[in-house]
Motif scaffolding. Structure first.
Motif, short mmCIF file in Angstrom:
data_model
loop_
_atom_site.label_atom_id
_atom_site.label_comp_id
_atom_site.label_asym_id
_atom_site.label_seq_id
_atom_site.Cartn_x
_atom_site.Cartn_y
_atom_site.Cartn_z
N PHE A 12 5.95 -24.93 -4.75
CA PHE A 12 5.00 -23.99 -5.32
C PHE A 12 3.58 -24.24 -4.83
N PHE A 13 3.25 -25.47 -4.52
CA PHE A 13 1.94 -25.75 -3.94
C PHE A 13 1.82 -25.11 -2.56
N LEU A 14 2.90 -25.19 -1.77
CA LEU A 14 2.89 -24.55 -0.45
C LEU A 14 2.77 -23.03 -0.57
N ILE A 15 3.46 -22.45 -1.53
CA ILE A 15 3.34 -21.00 -1.75
C ILE A 15 1.92 -20.65 -2.13
N TYR A 16 1.30 -21.46 -2.96
CA TYR A 16 -0.08 -21.24 -3.38
C TYR A 16 -1.02 -21.33 -2.18
N ILE A 17 -0.84 -22.34 -1.34
CA ILE A 17 -1.69 -22.53 -0.15
C ILE A 17 -1.52 -21.35 0.81
N VAL A 18 -0.29 -20.89 1.01
CA VAL A 18 -0.05 -19.74 1.88
C VAL A 18 -0.74 -18.49 1.33
N THR A 19 -0.68 -18.31 0.01
CA THR A 19 -1.34 -17.16 -0.61
C THR A 19 -2.85 -17.21 -0.39
N ILE A 20 -3.43 -18.38 -0.60
CA ILE A 20 -4.88 -18.54 -0.38
C ILE A 20 -5.22 -18.30 1.09
N ALA A 21 -4.40 -18.84 1.99
CA ALA A 21 -4.66 -18.66 3.43
C ALA A 21 -4.57 -17.18 3.83
N LEU A 22 -3.58 -16.48 3.32
CA LEU A 22 -3.44 -15.06 3.66
C LEU A 22 -4.59 -14.23 3.09
N ASN A 23 -4.99 -14.53 1.88
CA ASN A 23 -6.13 -13.81 1.30
C ASN A 23 -7.41 -14.11 2.07
N THR A 24 -7.59 -15.35 2.48
CA THR A 24 -8.77 -15.72 3.27
C THR A 24 -8.76 -15.03 4.62
N SER A 25 -7.59 -14.96 5.24
CA SER A 25 -7.51 -14.28 6.54
C SER A 25 -7.78 -12.78 6.38
N LEU A 26 -7.33 -12.17 5.29
CA LEU A 26 -7.62 -10.76 5.04
C LEU A 26 -9.13 -10.55 4.89
N ILE A 27 -9.77 -11.41 4.14
CA ILE A 27 -11.22 -11.29 3.97
C ILE A 27 -11.93 -11.48 5.30
N THR A 28 -11.47 -12.42 6.11
CA THR A 28 -12.09 -12.68 7.41
C THR A 28 -11.94 -11.47 8.33
N VAL A 29 -10.75 -10.87 8.36
CA VAL A 29 -10.53 -9.69 9.20
C VAL A 29 -11.43 -8.54 8.76
N VAL A 30 -11.53 -8.33 7.47
CA VAL A 30 -12.38 -7.25 6.96
C VAL A 30 -13.84 -7.54 7.29
N TYR A 31 -14.24 -8.79 7.19
CA TYR A 31 -15.62 -9.16 7.48
C TYR A 31 -15.96 -8.94 8.95
N LYS A 32 -15.04 -9.28 9.85
CA LYS A 32 -15.31 -9.18 11.29
C LYS A 32 -15.17 -7.76 11.83
N LYS A 33 -14.30 -6.98 11.25
CA LYS A 33 -14.04 -5.62 11.74
C LYS A 33 -14.89 -4.64 10.93
N LYS A 34 -15.95 -4.14 11.55
CA LYS A 34 -16.93 -3.30 10.86
C LYS A 34 -16.33 -2.02 10.29
N THR A 35 -15.31 -1.46 10.95
CA THR A 35 -14.73 -0.21 10.46
C THR A 35 -13.98 -0.39 9.15
N LEU A 36 -13.64 -1.60 8.80
CA LEU A 36 -12.92 -1.85 7.55
C LEU A 36 -13.85 -2.16 6.38
N HIS A 37 -15.13 -2.26 6.63
CA HIS A 37 -16.05 -2.66 5.57
C HIS A 37 -16.04 -1.69 4.39
N GLU A 38 -16.21 -0.42 4.68
CA GLU A 38 -16.38 0.55 3.61
C GLU A 38 -15.14 0.66 2.72
N PRO A 39 -13.94 0.89 3.27
CA PRO A 39 -12.80 1.06 2.36
C PRO A 39 -12.34 -0.23 1.68
N MET A 40 -12.74 -1.38 2.19
CA MET A 40 -12.24 -2.64 1.66
C MET A 40 -13.13 -3.27 0.59
N HIS A 41 -14.30 -2.71 0.33
CA HIS A 41 -15.18 -3.30 -0.68
C HIS A 41 -14.48 -3.42 -2.02
#
Length: 159
Positions: A12-41
């Motif tokens: 369950f700790f690994l599942i938790y870490i994977v969840t945090i990593a995926l959420n962080t990567s989603l936020i990073t992608v949205v942050y770097k890709k300007k076209t995703l800024h508006e719909p992702m707020h």
């Protein structure tokens, strides 16, 4: 169960870490890709609100001194930890109930409202359409209501 507790914790700790990593990567992608800024707020705000409320509630729990160490359930909830405290936990209880109301009840009523709208529309539809809608909606609705009330009874047991 006791002999496998480290395996369960690790899994369950690994599942938790994977969840945090995926959420962080989603936020990073949205942050770097300007076209995703508006719909992702809205999604970033929706992610931050539970994170902040969890952090606040966790800080309230961490300040408590525990007098016991036995939880007689197959799982550990925050309410079970709070019950082990030697100190006054009324602040934790009030904040917990408020957060519960903020997270559980609005979702419950929105889902019930959605199903009511589907059923209202089905009343004016053909017999075959009503049959298909009821065959789909009623099992979902019963499962959801069962899950909601099971969660409520779990919380009632904790208090």
């Amino acid at each position: 169960m006791n002999q496998h507790k480290y395996l369960y914790f690790t899994l369950f700790f690994l599942i938790y870490i994977v969840t945090i990593a995926l959420n962080t990567s989603l936020i990073t992608v949205v942050y770097k890709k300007k076209t995703l800024h508006e719909p992702m707020h809205i999604f970033i705000l929706a992610w931050l609100f539970p994170f902040c409320s969890f952090a606040m509630y966790l800080s309230l729990t961490l300040r408590l001194t525990l007098c016991g160490n036995n939880i007689y359930k197959t799982h550990c909830t925050n309410f079970d930890l709070i019950k082990l405290s030697c100190h006054d936990t009324s602040v934790n209880n009030i904040v917990g109930i408020l957060l519960l109301g903020v997270y559980m009840f609005p979702q419950f009523f929105v889902i019930l409202f959605s199903y009511a709208q589907i059923l209202r529309i089905c009343l004016h539809a053909s017999k075959e359409c009503r049959k298909k809608a009821l065959q789909t909606c009623i099992p979902h609705l019963l499962t959801f209501i069962n899950y909601f009330f099971a969660g409520c009874f779990e919380l009632i047991q904790c208090t």
